[in-house]
Motif scaffolding. Structure first.
Motif, PDB file in Angstrom:
ATOM      1  N   LEU A  57       0.808  -1.216   0.000  1.00 53.26           N
ATOM      2  CA  LEU A  57       0.000   0.000   0.000  1.00 53.26           C
ATOM      3  C   LEU A  57       0.845   1.272   0.000  1.00 53.26           C
ATOM      4  O   LEU A  57       0.297   2.369  -0.038  1.00 53.26           O
ATOM      5  CB  LEU A  57      -0.915   0.007   1.229  1.00 53.26           C
ATOM      6  CG  LEU A  57      -1.925  -1.146   1.333  1.00 53.26           C
ATOM      7  CD1 LEU A  57      -2.626  -1.110   2.678  1.00 53.26           C
ATOM      8  CD2 LEU A  57      -2.934  -1.066   0.195  1.00 53.26           C
ATOM      9  N   GLN A  58       2.177   1.136   0.070  1.00 57.41           N
ATOM     10  CA  GLN A  58       3.027   2.313   0.166  1.00 57.41           C
ATOM     11  C   GLN A  58       2.950   3.161  -1.101  1.00 57.41           C
ATOM     12  O   GLN A  58       3.066   2.661  -2.218  1.00 57.41           O
ATOM     13  CB  GLN A  58       4.484   1.915   0.430  1.00 57.41           C
ATOM     14  CG  GLN A  58       5.382   3.104   0.735  1.00 57.41           C
ATOM     15  CD  GLN A  58       6.758   2.666   1.204  1.00 57.41           C
ATOM     16  OE1 GLN A  58       6.994   1.488   1.429  1.00 57.41           O
ATOM     17  NE2 GLN A  58       7.669   3.617   1.343  1.00 57.41           N
ATOM     18  N   ARG A  59       2.742   4.465  -0.917  1.00 55.37           N
ATOM     19  CA  ARG A  59       2.562   5.391  -2.037  1.00 55.37           C
ATOM     20  C   ARG A  59       3.816   6.242  -2.240  1.00 55.37           C
ATOM     21  O   ARG A  59       4.470   6.643  -1.272  1.00 55.37           O
ATOM     22  CB  ARG A  59       1.370   6.324  -1.767  1.00 55.37           C
ATOM     23  CG  ARG A  59       0.084   5.611  -1.389  1.00 55.37           C
ATOM     24  CD  ARG A  59      -0.350   4.618  -2.427  1.00 55.37           C
ATOM     25  NE  ARG A  59      -1.601   3.953  -2.061  1.00 55.37           N
ATOM     26  CZ  ARG A  59      -1.956   2.754  -2.459  1.00 55.37           C
ATOM     27  NH1 ARG A  59      -1.130   2.069  -3.265  1.00 55.37           N
ATOM     28  NH2 ARG A  59      -3.100   2.230  -2.100  1.00 55.37           N
ATOM     29  N   PRO A  60       4.118   6.572  -3.493  1.00 56.66           N
ATOM     30  CA  PRO A  60       5.264   7.453  -3.791  1.00 56.66           C
ATOM     31  C   PRO A  60       4.860   8.921  -3.622  1.00 56.66           C
ATOM     32  O   PRO A  60       4.567   9.617  -4.594  1.00 56.66           O
ATOM     33  CB  PRO A  60       5.595   7.107  -5.243  1.00 56.66           C
ATOM     34  CG  PRO A  60       4.285   6.677  -5.823  1.00 56.66           C
ATOM     35  CD  PRO A  60       3.503   6.029  -4.717  1.00 56.66           C
ATOM     36  N   ILE A  61       4.822   9.408  -2.402  1.00 57.13           N
ATOM     37  CA  ILE A  61       4.370  10.770  -2.114  1.00 57.13           C
ATOM     38  C   ILE A  61       5.409  11.787  -2.615  1.00 57.13           C
ATOM     39  O   ILE A  61       6.613  11.594  -2.460  1.00 57.13           O
ATOM     40  CB  ILE A  61       4.149  10.961  -0.600  1.00 57.13           C
ATOM     41  CG1 ILE A  61       3.164   9.915  -0.063  1.00 57.13           C
ATOM     42  CG2 ILE A  61       3.655  12.363  -0.292  1.00 57.13           C
ATOM     43  CD1 ILE A  61       1.791  10.005  -0.644  1.00 57.13           C
ATOM     44  N   THR A  62       4.915  12.873  -3.184  1.00 53.35           N
ATOM     45  CA  THR A  62       5.768  13.994  -3.582  1.00 53.35           C
ATOM     46  C   THR A  62       5.242  15.265  -2.917  1.00 53.35           C
ATOM     47  O   THR A  62       4.054  15.361  -2.577  1.00 53.35           O
ATOM     48  CB  THR A  62       5.791  14.172  -5.102  1.00 53.35           C
ATOM     49  OG1 THR A  62       4.434  14.253  -5.591  1.00 53.35           O
ATOM     50  CG2 THR A  62       6.479  13.000  -5.771  1.00 53.35           C
ATOM     51  N   LEU A  63       6.116  16.241  -2.750  1.00 51.39           N
ATOM     52  CA  LEU A  63       5.768  17.478  -2.063  1.00 51.39           C
ATOM     53  C   LEU A  63       5.218  18.511  -3.040  1.00 51.39           C
ATOM     54  O   LEU A  63       5.648  18.575  -4.200  1.00 51.39           O
ATOM     55  CB  LEU A  63       6.995  18.037  -1.338  1.00 51.39           C
ATOM     56  CG  LEU A  63       7.635  17.087  -0.316  1.00 51.39           C
ATOM     57  CD1 LEU A  63       8.938  17.686   0.219  1.00 51.39           C
ATOM     58  CD2 LEU A  63       6.674  16.802   0.826  1.00 51.39           C
ATOM     59  N   ASP A  64       4.295  19.320  -2.572  1.00 55.52           N
ATOM     60  CA  ASP A  64       3.657  20.329  -3.410  1.00 55.52           C
ATOM     61  C   ASP A  64       4.319  21.689  -3.157  1.00 55.52           C
ATOM     62  O   ASP A  64       4.120  22.294  -2.097  1.00 55.52           O
ATOM     63  CB  ASP A  64       2.161  20.405  -3.059  1.00 55.52           C
ATOM     64  CG  ASP A  64       1.403  21.318  -4.002  1.00 55.52           C
ATOM     65  OD1 ASP A  64       2.044  21.976  -4.835  1.00 55.52           O
ATOM     66  OD2 ASP A  64       0.165  21.381  -3.892  1.00 55.52           O
ATOM     67  N   PRO A  65       5.102  22.207  -4.107  1.00 51.69           N
ATOM     68  CA  PRO A  65       5.802  23.487  -3.894  1.00 51.69           C
ATOM     69  C   PRO A  65       4.861  24.659  -3.648  1.00 51.69           C
ATOM     70  O   PRO A  65       5.223  25.619  -2.969  1.00 51.69           O
ATOM     71  CB  PRO A  65       6.583  23.687  -5.202  1.00 51.69           C
ATOM     72  CG  PRO A  65       6.653  22.327  -5.830  1.00 51.69           C
ATOM     73  CD  PRO A  65       5.406  21.619  -5.417  1.00 51.69           C
ATOM     74  N   LYS A  66       3.642  24.585  -4.176  1.00 57.18           N
ATOM     75  CA  LYS A  66       2.698  25.702  -4.021  1.00 57.18           C
ATOM     76  C   LYS A  66       2.281  25.897  -2.572  1.00 57.18           C
ATOM     77  O   LYS A  66       1.823  26.977  -2.196  1.00 57.18           O
ATOM     78  CB  LYS A  66       1.457  25.465  -4.892  1.00 57.18           C
ATOM     79  CG  LYS A  66       1.730  25.364  -6.385  1.00 57.18           C
ATOM     80  CD  LYS A  66       0.444  25.356  -7.177  1.00 57.18           C
ATOM     81  CE  LYS A  66      -0.469  24.194  -6.799  1.00 57.18           C
ATOM     82  NZ  LYS A  66       0.128  22.880  -7.152  1.00 57.18           N
TER      83      LYS A  66
END
Length: 467
Positions: free
Chosen positions: A276-285
């Protein structure tokens, strides 16, 4: 007239304040024998080598000593009352903490049971060794007939093998289910045992402190009365009062030593979390101007000077926070964060309506390191989490439908804290925060860990396919 006046004065002096031998008013006080003496008795051989004071001088010395002890006893009485109040509060908190731990244990094992069912489904849907590579367009009739014959011959064998595999998998699932239930039962039993022991210690402490308070109040009252008495009356049983007071001062006031319920730690993590692990990315906005994001948008670092960034309605301008790009409105999701290079951090979920009744729009787990002291808090409601070691990697699990958020110490593979029976409305996004320092340099950073690629012990993999 002189005889009448002397007779009148003798009548006003209490009998116990007169010299027992000569019935004269006392003028001296024997410190060794703790008795008052008249001038005639003072010269006797019996008290020749004793320490002798005048009655007024001895009384004044004892009065000062009693007053000092009295002040100390009053301070100790207030301390005892404070500790007693704390012990009673700890009894209430202990009951609440025990109930909270029970809820966490039951919630965690309920989640593990659901994840185990999902794992079994993946296993059942991923047959091993059933691989065929037959190009039907290029196959001749003879090849097809040979294939059909072989398939017919092997059909029973394959069927029996499939039945055996299915039986073994069912038995394994039942066995794991029993192990899960037994582990849950044993942990709850241990928690109940620790809870009873702690409550027994707290009740014993409550009784002991109540008795000490009663003794302190009684002796304090006696000393106050003693200090207000005449010199002769004050000197009576003065040493006994002094020794009794000093014995109370020597009594130790301390709270009960109870066992931390965090020892009932829920160990182990479901293998399904890796799936279930997701490849989370950060939102610069959404990033605060003091945060610097890496090029791959998987790490965030704190800098002491704000950057010149374009304004955006979703940007955090109060706390050093950034959201993940991914948002979740259903399903189960898991991600891991490396917190080793951060002294103060927050992880959790952020949403417009993530609440349990009116608890707000965030569910957070906070960690901080001050020297060698590790402090961790969960919110909402704000609650301290007992953990004796620094965390290096924290896992966050979200089950949207069942209102569950769990935090794991990935290194130790154990549950830190979980929230259950939450009510979610709208999209939830991962949240990451660092603490802006008041002066000085701060280079704290967080890194989102990439999903595991390898299969889970060969039982199932992230993606299953039939070739």
């Amino acid at each position: 007239m002189s005889k009448r006046l002397r007779s009148q004065l003798e009548q006003e002096i209490p009998e116990d304040a007169r010299c027992e031998i000569h019935l004269e008013p006392p003028q001296r006080f024997c410190h060794d024998d703790q008795v008052t003496l008249c001038d005639k008795y003072f010269m006797s051989q019996e008290h020749r080598n004793h320490v002798i004071y005048g009655v007024q001088e001895a009384a004044e010395n004892y009065r000062k000593l009693f007053q000092e002890i009295l002040n100390t006893l009053k301070e100790k009485l207030e301390v005892a009352k404070s500790i007693l109040a704390d012990e009673r509060e700890r009894m209430v908190m202990m009951q609440e903490e025990e109930q909270n731990f029970k809820a966490m244990i039951e919630s965690e094992y309920r989640i593990r049971f659901w994840l185990m069912i999902e794992e079994n489904k993946v296993n059942f849907q991923s047959p091993q060794g059933c691989r065929f590579n037959l190009n039907l367009r290029e196959a001749s009739q003879k090849q097809l007939m040979e294939f059909a014959t072989k398939l017919r011959e092997k059909f029973q064998e394959i069927l029996q093998a499939v039945k055996q595999v299915f039986k073994e998998m069912v038995e394994l699932a039942n066995k794991r289910n029993c192990q899960l239930l037994n582990s849950n039962k044993m942990l709850l039993q241990r928690l109940n045992c620790l809870g009873r022991e702690n409550m027994s210690k707290l009740r014993e402490s409550e009784v002991r402190l109540s008795e000490q308070i009663c003794s302190l109040q009684k002796v304090t009252t006696e000393l106050e009365e003693k200090c207000g008495q005449s010199a002769s009356a004050l000197l009576q049983n003065a040493r006994h009062s002094l020794e009794r007071s000093e014995s109370l001062l020597l009594q130790c006031l301390e709270p009960a030593r109870i066992t931390d319920l965090s020892l009932c730690q829920i160990t182990g993590m479901s293998k399904m979390l890796e799936v279930l692990q997701r490849p989370i990315t950060l939102d610069p906005k959404t990033a605060h101007p003091c945060l610097v994001l890496s090029e791959d948008l998987r790490s965030v670092r704190l800098r002491n000077v704000q950057q010149d960034v374009p304004s955006h309605p979703e940007r955090f301008d109060f706390s050093a926070t950034v959201l993940g790009v991914e948002s979740f409105t259903s399903g189960r999701h898991y991600w891991e964060v490396d917190v080793e290079k951060a002294t103060q951090w927050q992880l959790g979920v952020h949403g417009s309506s993530a609440s349990r009744s009116a608890s707000g729009d965030k569910v957070l787990f906070t960690g901080s390191i001050m020297g060698t002291d590790y402090t961790f808090w969960a919110f909402p409601p704000l609650k301290r989490v007992s953990w004796r070691e620094q965390m290096h990697r924290v896992g966050v699990f979200l089950d949207y439908e069942y209102g569950q958020i769990s935090f794991y110490d990935v290194t130790k593979r154990s549950l830190i804290y979980n929230f259950s029976y939450l009510t979610f409305q709208g999209a939830l996004r991962p949240v990451f925060s660092l603490c802006i320092s008041n002066g000085g340099m701060n280079s704290d950073s967080l890194s989102i860990c990439l999903p595991h690629v390898s299969s889970c012990n060969g039982t199932f993999s992230r993606q299953s396919s039939l070739v």
